[in-house]
Design an enzyme around this catalytic site. Structure first.
Site, mmCIF file in Angstrom:
data_model
loop_
_atom_site.group_PDB
_atom_site.id
_atom_site.type_symbol
_atom_site.label_atom_id
_atom_site.label_comp_id
_atom_site.label_asym_id
_atom_site.label_seq_id
_atom_site.Cartn_x
_atom_site.Cartn_y
_atom_site.Cartn_z
ATOM 1 N N ASP A 81 0.859 -1.176 0.000
ATOM 2 C CA ASP A 81 0.000 0.000 0.000
ATOM 3 C C ASP A 81 0.897 1.229 0.000
ATOM 4 O O ASP A 81 1.526 1.545 1.014
ATOM 5 C CB ASP A 81 -0.895 -0.024 1.250
ATOM 6 C CG ASP A 81 -1.845 1.159 1.303
ATOM 7 O OD1 ASP A 81 -1.709 2.096 0.482
ATOM 8 O OD2 ASP A 81 -2.733 1.159 2.183
ATOM 9 N N ASN A 104 4.885 4.192 -11.644
ATOM 10 C CA ASN A 104 3.653 4.305 -12.426
ATOM 11 C C ASN A 104 2.410 4.460 -11.553
ATOM 12 O O ASN A 104 1.466 5.138 -11.943
ATOM 13 C CB ASN A 104 3.497 3.065 -13.313
ATOM 14 C CG ASN A 104 2.106 2.955 -13.887
ATOM 15 O OD1 ASN A 104 1.734 3.667 -14.807
ATOM 16 N ND2 ASN A 104 1.307 2.056 -13.323
ATOM 17 N N TYR A 169 -4.633 16.421 -7.592
ATOM 18 C CA TYR A 169 -3.964 15.520 -8.541
ATOM 19 C C TYR A 169 -2.854 16.251 -9.290
ATOM 20 O O TYR A 169 -1.702 15.787 -9.346
ATOM 21 C CB TYR A 169 -4.998 14.975 -9.520
ATOM 22 C CG TYR A 169 -4.426 14.119 -10.622
ATOM 23 C CD1 TYR A 169 -3.685 12.986 -10.338
ATOM 24 C CD2 TYR A 169 -4.669 14.426 -11.961
ATOM 25 C CE1 TYR A 169 -3.176 12.186 -11.356
ATOM 26 C CE2 TYR A 169 -4.171 13.635 -12.983
ATOM 27 C CZ TYR A 169 -3.424 12.525 -12.676
ATOM 28 O OH TYR A 169 -2.924 11.734 -13.683
ATOM 29 N N LYS A 173 1.389 15.679 -9.100
ATOM 30 C CA LYS A 173 2.190 15.333 -10.273
ATOM 31 C C LYS A 173 3.191 16.437 -10.617
ATOM 32 O O LYS A 173 4.293 16.168 -11.115
ATOM 33 C CB LYS A 173 1.286 15.047 -11.470
ATOM 34 C CG LYS A 173 0.465 13.768 -11.327
ATOM 35 C CD LYS A 173 1.362 12.539 -11.257
ATOM 36 C CE LYS A 173 0.554 11.258 -11.339
ATOM 37 N NZ LYS A 173 1.408 10.046 -11.358
ATOM 38 N N VAL A 202 -5.926 8.308 -21.579
ATOM 39 C CA VAL A 202 -5.562 6.912 -21.865
ATOM 40 C C VAL A 202 -6.704 6.003 -21.427
ATOM 41 O O VAL A 202 -7.317 6.222 -20.385
ATOM 42 C CB VAL A 202 -4.273 6.500 -21.111
ATOM 43 C CG1 VAL A 202 -3.820 5.110 -21.544
ATOM 44 C CG2 VAL A 202 -3.166 7.520 -21.334
ATOM 45 N N THR A 204 -7.818 3.207 -19.516
ATOM 46 C CA THR A 204 -7.386 2.358 -18.406
ATOM 47 C C THR A 204 -8.610 2.046 -17.542
ATOM 48 O O THR A 204 -9.639 2.735 -17.650
ATOM 49 C CB THR A 204 -6.327 3.051 -17.523
ATOM 50 O OG1 THR A 204 -6.946 4.144 -16.825
ATOM 51 C CG2 THR A 204 -5.159 3.572 -18.350
#
Length: 263
Positions: A81, A104, A169, A173, A202, A204
């Site tokens: 985790d 990733n 977010y 990043k 993308v 996913t």
């Protein structure tokens, strides 16, 4: 404005050449049980690397390891985790000597600033920024001692372009991109290259939660006019991790399908 778009035939992993470029090396891929991470793990194994597959779900981890084995590669699964520092450090210890580190794993939860709780913000920073920092801190010194290594982290266009509802977010990043440049300077003289890939939309399991129409709408804002497949982003990562990128470090490769011109 022209509406023409370049339509590229999606990559077929089965038709990509398999070489021994990474034979004898070990690669750790976080978040490797689905999406981009899974595609990266499969390609690294195809290039000869022994892959440490990270994830949280034992069943999906076993499925990824079995898929690598079925293709003739070598992989093992380690669950952790990444929101917990002690788990991140345990992952690094169990991975052992690593030649290629792919940061990733990541999360994204969209909310306005008033709706973003302290817990939401802290979780984004812990998984998207702190976990990579701890892994690099634990594994890069060994790479430096051995005189070689490659680290590639997954970023996003939201790190540099404001996106509504993505403050936490994007901030996490953006932090990762700055850390990438710092790490490149810190370990570059010892032969360790550090880069990042900023992806666009993308397909996913995570982005499926947005709904197909929303994702397609985002894809239409790119020059190529479409959403990427995980394998396409994986190829950008593989390039930066390979010897083909031997003179590239401290760089954020934009893999977002191109930015439309205004006018």
């Amino acid at each position: 404005m022209s509406n023409n778009r370049q339509h590229v035939v999606p990559l077929d992993l089965e038709k990509l050449p398999m070489t021994a470029e990474l034979d004898g090396s070990t690669a750790l891929v976080t978040g490797a049980t689905s999406g981009i991470g899974r595609a990266i793990a499969l390609r690294l194994a195809g290039l000869g690397a022994s892959v440490v597959v990270h994830g949280r779900d034992q069943q999906r981890g076993a499925e990824t390891v079995n898929e690598v084995a079925a293709a003739g590669g070598n992989a093992r699964f380690v669950a952790a985790d990444l929101s917990k520092s002690e788990e991140v450090l345990r992952l690094a210890a169990e991975a052992g000597e690593v030649d290629v580190l792919i940061n990733n794993a990541g999360i994204y939860r969209f909310a306005s600033t008033p709706e973003t709780t302290a817990e939401m913000f802290d979780t984004h920073m812990a998984i998207n920024s702190r976990a990579p920092m701890l892994l690099v801190g634990a594994l890069a010194p060994g790479m430096a001692t051995r005189g070689h290594g490659a680290i590639v982290s997954l970023s996003t266009g939201a790190a540099t372009t404001p996106v509504r509802g993505a403050a936490a977010y994007g901030a996490s990043k953006a932090s990762l991109e700055l850390l990438t440049r710092v790490w490149a300077d810190e370990f570059g003289a010892q032969g360790v290259r550090v880069n990042a890939v900023a992806s666009g939309p993308v397909y996913t399991p995570g982005t499926e939660e947005m709904g197909d129409e929303t994702l397609q709408e985002i894809g239409r804002t790119t020059v190529l006019g479409r959403v990427a497949r995980p394998e396409e982003i994986a190829e950008a990562v593989l390039f930066l991790a390979s010897s083909r990128a031997s003179y590239i470090t401290g760089t954020v490769l934009q893999a977002h399908g191109g930015q439309l011109a205004i006018g």
